[in-house]
Design an enzyme around this catalytic site. Structure first.
Site, PDB file in Angstrom:
ATOM      1  CD  GLU A  48      -2.390   1.226   2.781  1.00  0.00           C
ATOM      2  OE1 GLU A  48      -2.062   0.546   3.698  1.00  0.00           O
ATOM      3  OE2 GLU A  48      -3.415   2.113   2.897  1.00  0.00           O
ATOM      4  CE  LYS A 117      -7.059   1.969   3.699  1.00  0.00           C
ATOM      5  NZ  LYS A 117      -5.660   2.272   4.383  1.00  0.00           N
ATOM      6  CB  CYS A 151      -4.428  -1.462   4.657  1.00  0.00           C
ATOM      7  SG  CYS A 151      -3.297  -1.542   6.252  1.00  0.00           S
TER       8      CYS A 151
HETATM    9  O1  LIG Z   1      -6.404  -1.823  10.708  1.00  0.00           O
HETATM   10  C1  LIG Z   1      -5.416  -1.825  11.046  1.00  0.00           C
HETATM   11  O2  LIG Z   1      -5.035  -2.005  12.243  1.00  0.00           O
HETATM   12  C2  LIG Z   1      -4.207  -1.154  10.265  1.00  0.00           C
HETATM   13  C3  LIG Z   1      -4.747  -0.449   8.943  1.00  0.00           C
HETATM   14  C4  LIG Z   1      -3.891   0.574   8.610  1.00  0.00           C
HETATM   15  O3  LIG Z   1      -2.791   0.815   8.967  1.00  0.00           O
HETATM   16  C5  LIG Z   1      -4.093   1.153   7.234  1.00  0.00           C
HETATM   17  O4  LIG Z   1      -5.227   0.852   6.706  1.00  0.00           O
HETATM   18  O5  LIG Z   1      -3.325   1.874   6.681  1.00  0.00           O
END
Ligand SMILES: O=C(O)CCC(=O)C(=O)O
Length: 282
Positions: A48, A117, A151
């Protein structure tokens, strides 16, 4: 025609915060190295926000204008090596908006999907700087039905379930998931894979970077390729790595036939996934 098997390679890498040129060079070199192997992958996956990292305070200046540089580079590589690329995600500027966006390119170097996203991660202030996407990430590569989420999207089982109901068999998850939530990462990936009976290809970054608040965040890697039983086919630790596995595409149908959860769902009891029908306390 759908192939019997695919070789997948997730590129687990460090990201230099706020240095898109350096990161582009890294990605270029890593893709070249992957494609110099004798047993070449069919699909390459990146992590990401690999162009900028979470340099959110400078994101307007650093983001890729209309994704042009990313598209040009990934498209040329995909066509040169005739490989599918799920291009992780990059910060992209569209007028005054910034998106956390995945570009998916086929073996001809054509864009087959753009996914922004959909769930912004408040804990890292994404909602102050980025605009959430409004569409799902389903696409087809080599005749295989695939999906992508990014993510934090992993914490929303409805999203993955909706993609599974659209026929997705292989789900890609680019991430920058940090310590100390390794247990969440592993558990949620395994659960999503088992409950949806799909392959899961999760590509996380390694290394660490300082946020706007001066705090250091470190990322544990632990990229993984899971089969539709939730079993690990390949995985990595906290170092840079190419996480690679051959996946048998017919296994999805086989598993869905053995334990027919999609036929056994009781949609009339708990509603269709989609619109938010939750009743919240007032
Ligand atoms: O949900 C999480 O613990 C991490 C999510 C995260 O770091 C993100 O979406 O960039």
């Amino acid at each position: 025609m759908k192939p019997e098997q695919w070789k997948i390679c997730a590129i687990q890498m460090d990201i230099a915060i706020g240095e898109p040129d350096r990161n582009r060079m890294q990605v270029l070199n890593k893709i070249r190295a992957v494609m110099e192997q004798e047993d070449k992958p069919d699909v390459i996956v990146l992590p990401e926000m690999w162009n900028t990292g979470y340099a959110l305070e400078r994101i307007h200046e650093l983001a890729d204008e209309q994704g042009e540089q990313t598209i040009q580079m990934l498209s040329a590589l995909a066509a040169q090596y005739q490989v599918n690329i799920v291009g992780g995600s990059v910060a992209v500027r569209e007028q005054d908006r910034i998106y956390n966006r995945v570009y998916v390119l086929n073996r001809q170097g054509q864009i087959v999907k753009m996914y922004d996203k959909t769930h912004l991660f408040r804990l890292m202030d994404e909602h102050h700087y980025l605009t959430a996407g409004e569409a799902l990430g389903q696409f087809t590569l080599d005749g295989v039905s695939c999906g992508v989420i990014i993510c934090y999207d992993l914490r929303f089982p409805e999203l993955t379930r909706t993609l599974a109901l659209q026929g997705v068999e292989v789900l890609f998850v680019p991430a920058q998931w940090p310590h100390p939530r390794l247990h969440h990462w592993q558990t949620l990936l395994t659960a999503r894979s088992i409950e949806n009976q799909m392959y899961m290809v999760a590509c996380n970054r390694v290394g660490s970077s300082k946020g706007a608040d001066g705090k250091e965040t470190s990322f544990f890697g632990s990229s993984v390729i899971l089969d539709p039983w939730g079993e690990t086919l390949a995985g990595a630790g906290e170092e840079e790595a190419f996480v690679q596995a051959h996946i048998q595409l017919s296994l999805v149908e086989e598993v869905r036939g053995r334990i027919p959860v999609f036929e056994d769902r009781r949609e009339t009891l708990y509603g269709a996934v989609g619109p938010n029908t939750a009743v919240l306390p007032s």
